[in-house]
Design a protein around this motif. Structure first.
Motif, PDB file in Angstrom:
ATOM      1  N   LEU A 353     -52.682  -4.696  71.799  1.00 64.95           N
ATOM      2  CA  LEU A 353     -53.646  -4.198  70.951  1.00 64.95           C
ATOM      3  C   LEU A 353     -53.090  -3.439  69.766  1.00 64.95           C
ATOM      4  N   HIS A 354     -53.710  -3.990  68.576  1.00 69.05           N
ATOM      5  CA  HIS A 354     -53.399  -3.131  67.242  1.00 69.05           C
ATOM      6  C   HIS A 354     -54.446  -2.538  66.540  1.00 69.05           C
ATOM      7  N   ILE A 355     -54.338  -1.362  66.537  1.00 69.47           N
ATOM      8  CA  ILE A 355     -55.398  -0.659  65.523  1.00 69.47           C
ATOM      9  C   ILE A 355     -54.716   0.119  64.772  1.00 69.47           C
ATOM     10  N   GLY A 356     -55.432   0.884  63.735  1.00 67.26           N
ATOM     11  CA  GLY A 356     -54.904   1.751  62.772  1.00 67.26           C
ATOM     12  C   GLY A 356     -55.738   3.068  62.799  1.00 67.26           C
ATOM     13  N   ALA A 357     -55.733   3.890  61.737  1.00 66.16           N
ATOM     14  CA  ALA A 357     -56.499   5.078  61.944  1.00 66.16           C
ATOM     15  C   ALA A 357     -56.487   5.620  60.301  1.00 66.16           C
ATOM     16  N   SER A 358     -57.860   6.134  59.783  1.00 65.08           N
ATOM     17  CA  SER A 358     -57.891   6.881  58.724  1.00 65.08           C
ATOM     18  C   SER A 358     -58.217   8.265  58.916  1.00 65.08           C
ATOM     19  N   ILE A 375     -65.462  21.200  58.687  1.00 66.92           N
ATOM     20  CA  ILE A 375     -65.523  19.639  59.675  1.00 66.92           C
ATOM     21  C   ILE A 375     -66.405  18.832  58.753  1.00 66.92           C
ATOM     22  N   ASN A 376     -67.340  18.974  57.985  1.00 64.24           N
ATOM     23  CA  ASN A 376     -68.156  18.178  57.173  1.00 64.24           C
ATOM     24  C   ASN A 376     -66.976  17.769  55.902  1.00 64.24           C
ATOM     25  N   ASN A 377     -66.156  18.636  55.350  1.00 65.25           N
ATOM     26  CA  ASN A 377     -65.763  18.018  54.347  1.00 65.25           C
ATOM     27  C   ASN A 377     -64.392  17.284  54.786  1.00 65.25           C
ATOM     28  N   ALA A 378     -63.959  17.496  56.040  1.00 68.46           N
ATOM     29  CA  ALA A 378     -62.762  16.618  56.627  1.00 68.46           C
ATOM     30  C   ALA A 378     -63.311  15.369  56.657  1.00 68.46           C
ATOM     31  N   ASP A 379     -64.806  15.134  57.196  1.00 67.94           N
ATOM     32  CA  ASP A 379     -65.413  14.069  57.529  1.00 67.94           C
ATOM     33  C   ASP A 379     -65.791  13.018  56.166  1.00 67.94           C
ATOM     34  N   ILE A 380     -65.900  14.055  55.057  1.00 63.80           N
ATOM     35  CA  ILE A 380     -66.151  13.274  53.734  1.00 63.80           C
ATOM     36  C   ILE A 380     -64.784  12.786  53.392  1.00 63.80           C
ATOM     37  N   ALA A 381     -63.835  13.635  53.636  1.00 63.02           N
ATOM     38  CA  ALA A 381     -62.366  12.951  53.125  1.00 63.02           C
ATOM     39  C   ALA A 381     -62.038  11.751  53.935  1.00 63.02           C
ATOM     40  N   MET A 382     -62.421  11.816  55.448  1.00 62.62           N
ATOM     41  CA  MET A 382     -62.232  10.674  56.083  1.00 62.62           C
ATOM     42  C   MET A 382     -62.755   9.361  55.657  1.00 62.62           C
ATOM     43  N   TYR A 383     -64.002   9.222  55.259  1.00 65.11           N
ATOM     44  CA  TYR A 383     -64.847   8.299  54.737  1.00 65.11           C
ATOM     45  C   TYR A 383     -64.115   7.737  53.250  1.00 65.11           C
ATOM     46  N   GLY A 384     -63.427   8.688  52.776  1.00 65.25           N
ATOM     47  CA  GLY A 384     -62.719   8.458  51.350  1.00 65.25           C
ATOM     48  C   GLY A 384     -61.415   7.659  51.746  1.00 65.25           C
ATOM     49  N   ALA A 385     -60.838   7.907  52.722  1.00 61.01           N
ATOM     50  CA  ALA A 385     -59.819   7.303  53.056  1.00 61.01           C
ATOM     51  C   ALA A 385     -60.089   6.086  53.478  1.00 61.01           C
ATOM     52  N   PHE A 396     -59.467  16.266  51.136  1.00 61.64           N
ATOM     53  CA  PHE A 396     -60.735  16.482  50.476  1.00 61.64           C
ATOM     54  C   PHE A 396     -60.594  17.363  49.005  1.00 61.64           C
ATOM     55  N   THR A 397     -61.473  16.943  48.215  1.00 59.05           N
ATOM     56  CA  THR A 397     -61.629  17.696  46.777  1.00 59.05           C
ATOM     57  C   THR A 397     -63.179  17.782  46.488  1.00 59.05           C
ATOM     58  N   PRO A 398     -63.523  18.435  45.681  1.00 59.34           N
ATOM     59  CA  PRO A 398     -65.174  18.543  45.536  1.00 59.34           C
ATOM     60  C   PRO A 398     -65.495  17.196  44.820  1.00 59.34           C
ATOM     61  N   SER A 399     -64.633  16.471  44.111  1.00 62.37           N
ATOM     62  CA  SER A 399     -64.992  15.330  43.470  1.00 62.37           C
ATOM     63  C   SER A 399     -64.874  14.048  44.350  1.00 62.37           C
ATOM     64  N   TYR A 400     -64.936  14.575  45.782  1.00 62.69           N
ATOM     65  CA  TYR A 400     -64.941  13.384  46.896  1.00 62.69           C
ATOM     66  C   TYR A 400     -63.601  12.852  47.167  1.00 62.69           C
ATOM     67  N   GLY A 401     -62.590  13.644  47.244  1.00 65.06           N
ATOM     68  CA  GLY A 401     -61.569  12.980  47.927  1.00 65.06           C
ATOM     69  C   GLY A 401     -60.657  12.116  46.979  1.00 65.06           C
ATOM     70  N   VAL A 402     -60.397  12.506  45.509  1.00 62.70           N
ATOM     71  CA  VAL A 402     -59.642  11.437  44.775  1.00 62.70           C
ATOM     72  C   VAL A 402     -58.306  11.673  44.799  1.00 62.70           C
ATOM     73  N   ILE A 403     -57.522  12.788  45.600  1.00 65.98           N
ATOM     74  CA  ILE A 403     -56.172  12.618  45.734  1.00 65.98           C
ATOM     75  C   ILE A 403     -56.168  12.059  47.132  1.00 65.98           C
ATOM     76  N   LYS A 404     -54.999  11.237  47.096  1.00 64.01           N
ATOM     77  CA  LYS A 404     -54.506  10.457  48.302  1.00 64.01           C
ATOM     78  C   LYS A 404     -53.196  10.462  48.644  1.00 64.01           C
TER      79      LYS A 404
END
Length: 409
Positions: A353-358, A375-385, A396-404
């Motif tokens: 099996l092959h999977i990945g992760a964000s 935890i909420n901000n890490a969750d928001i950053a994860m959806y950004g990923a 996470f950044t206040p502007s919704y995870g623009v740094i990657k």
């Protein structure tokens, strides 16, 4: 009661004790026939003994009788033949000793012995020097020591060495002061196994108030303690992977934040969501999906330090607490290791099996000063990923995870 009866069964002598039983003065009893003094039932019970004593054979028997006041008394009766000069029986003496108190004491002792022998609690009795005088069958069942093994020894044969000297000093201070100690104590069975027992030790004093015995009553609560620990473990751990659950994760984050008031530190919370897990679950079924999650948990555990925490917080969601990282570079390094590890093929039931992760990341103190916000901000950053595609990490950044920082693909 002492009395004398002729062979015609008429009373020739009765002492004052008869009044307590028959409510008659001794003078009123003298001359009365035996069958007129007692009721028909009692006479029929005594008649065999009367016949035997009149034939010259002494009789002894025990009986419970009702007194005139309605109470019951236990007596030991003796009928003693009185022989004439020609050897014939001319009468007999009656000696009836009330042994009610003795009998009641005997019954209490029998009851105590029955309890001692049959109770499921272990019982150990020592003298004031700590020498074991007696143990019951439950003691043997729990400890493995027979009565022959234990009697003559001291309770030190059970010592586990799990308690320091202060523990025993406090125990004996309590016994000396209050005549009793109750608590939990670890001991060791004859086969060497440790067990936890709930124990009460009582001091027994004589009429002068001096200690004469120590009685220990105990039961084995090892299984109960393990069950409690297991239930507590289940309350704070994921049932499938045995990783800490969200409740324990929150507790550990909160504890680290409290500790930071004393000793300033940094934390990084990584929120990890598996890429492609749903497709595996839908294609191969939940059994394969569960085994896949277990393998992911093992790989994640292999990457954490002792001071870090990895938890399962949802179906295919995991979280890391990275303790006191040395800047973003270390966090990125750990995050990339996680993604690379999960990208490796996972064999489940013969399927590769092959999977990945964000991964979304929030940092303390810059991205939140409490567990919920982090935890909420890490969750928001994860959806950004996830929006960036598979196998990405996002701070996470206040502007919704623009740094990657892209993961290794």
């Amino acid at each position: 009661m002492i009395g004398y009866w002729g062979k015609d069964l008429r009373c020739l002598y009765a002492n004052p004790a008869y009044q307590e039983w028959f409510d008659k003065e001794p003078n009123d009893i003298v001359g009365i026939a035996f069958q007129d003094l007692v009721d028909e039932e009692l006479f029929s019970m005594n008649e065999p003994y009367i016949r035997q004593v009149l034939s010259g054979e002494p009789q002894r028997f025990e009986r419970t009788l009702s007194k005139i006041d309605g109470s019951e008394g236990h007596i030991i009766g003796h009928y003693i033949p009185d022989f004439d000069s020609d050897g014939s029986v001319k009468g007999f003496s009656i000696l009836a000793s009330e042994v009610t108190v003795l009998k009641e004491t005997q019954e209490r002792l029998k009851l105590a012995a029955c309890v001692f022998e049959n109770t499921l609690d272990g019982v150990l009795i020592t003298d004031t020097d700590g020498i074991i005088l007696s143990v019951n069958p439950a003691f043997t069942e729990i400890t493995g020591y027979s009565a022959e093994d234990a009697v003559g020894q001291t309770p030190r044969i059970l010592q586990s060495n799990r308690h320091d000297q202060d523990f025993y000093v406090a125990m004996w201070d309590e016994i000396t002061t209050n005549n009793r100690w109750s608590g939990e104590i670890w001991n060791r069975r004859k086969d060497g196994d440790l067990y936890l027992e709930r124990m009460t030790i009582s001091m027994v004093r004589d009429l002068e108030g001096e200690p004469v015995r120590y009685v220990s009553v105990f039961n084995d609560i090892t299984a109960l303690r393990r069950k409690d620990e297991h239930l507590k473990h289940l309350a704070f751990h994921d049932a499938l992977t045995d990783l800490p659950n969200r409740t324990l994760l929150m507790d550990r984050v909160n504890q680290k934040l409290i500790d930071s008031d004393r000793k300033p530190c940094n934390l990084a919370l990584m929120f990890l969501d598996l890429d492609g897990f749903k497709a595996v679950n839908d294609r191969f079924g939940h059994n394969v999906g569960d085994e896949l999650l277990k393998e992911v948990a093992k790989r994640l555990l292999a990457l954490v330090r002792e001071s870090d925490t990895v938890a399962r917080v949802g179906g295919d969601e995991f979280m890391f607490i990275l303790n006191n990282p040395q800047g973003k570079a270390e966090i990125e390094y750990v995050a990339n290791r996680i993604i690379n590890s999960i990208n490796e093929p996972i064999d489940v039931y013969g399927e590769s099996l092959h999977i990945g992760a964000s991964i979304g990341i929030a940092m303390f103190p810059t991205d939140g000063d409490n567990a919920v916000d982090l935890i909420n901000n890490a969750d928001i950053a994860m959806y950004g990923a996830k929006h960036l595609g598979k196998n990405n990490i996002n701070f996470f950044t206040p502007s919704y995870g623009v740094i990657k920082t892209p993961g290794k693909n």
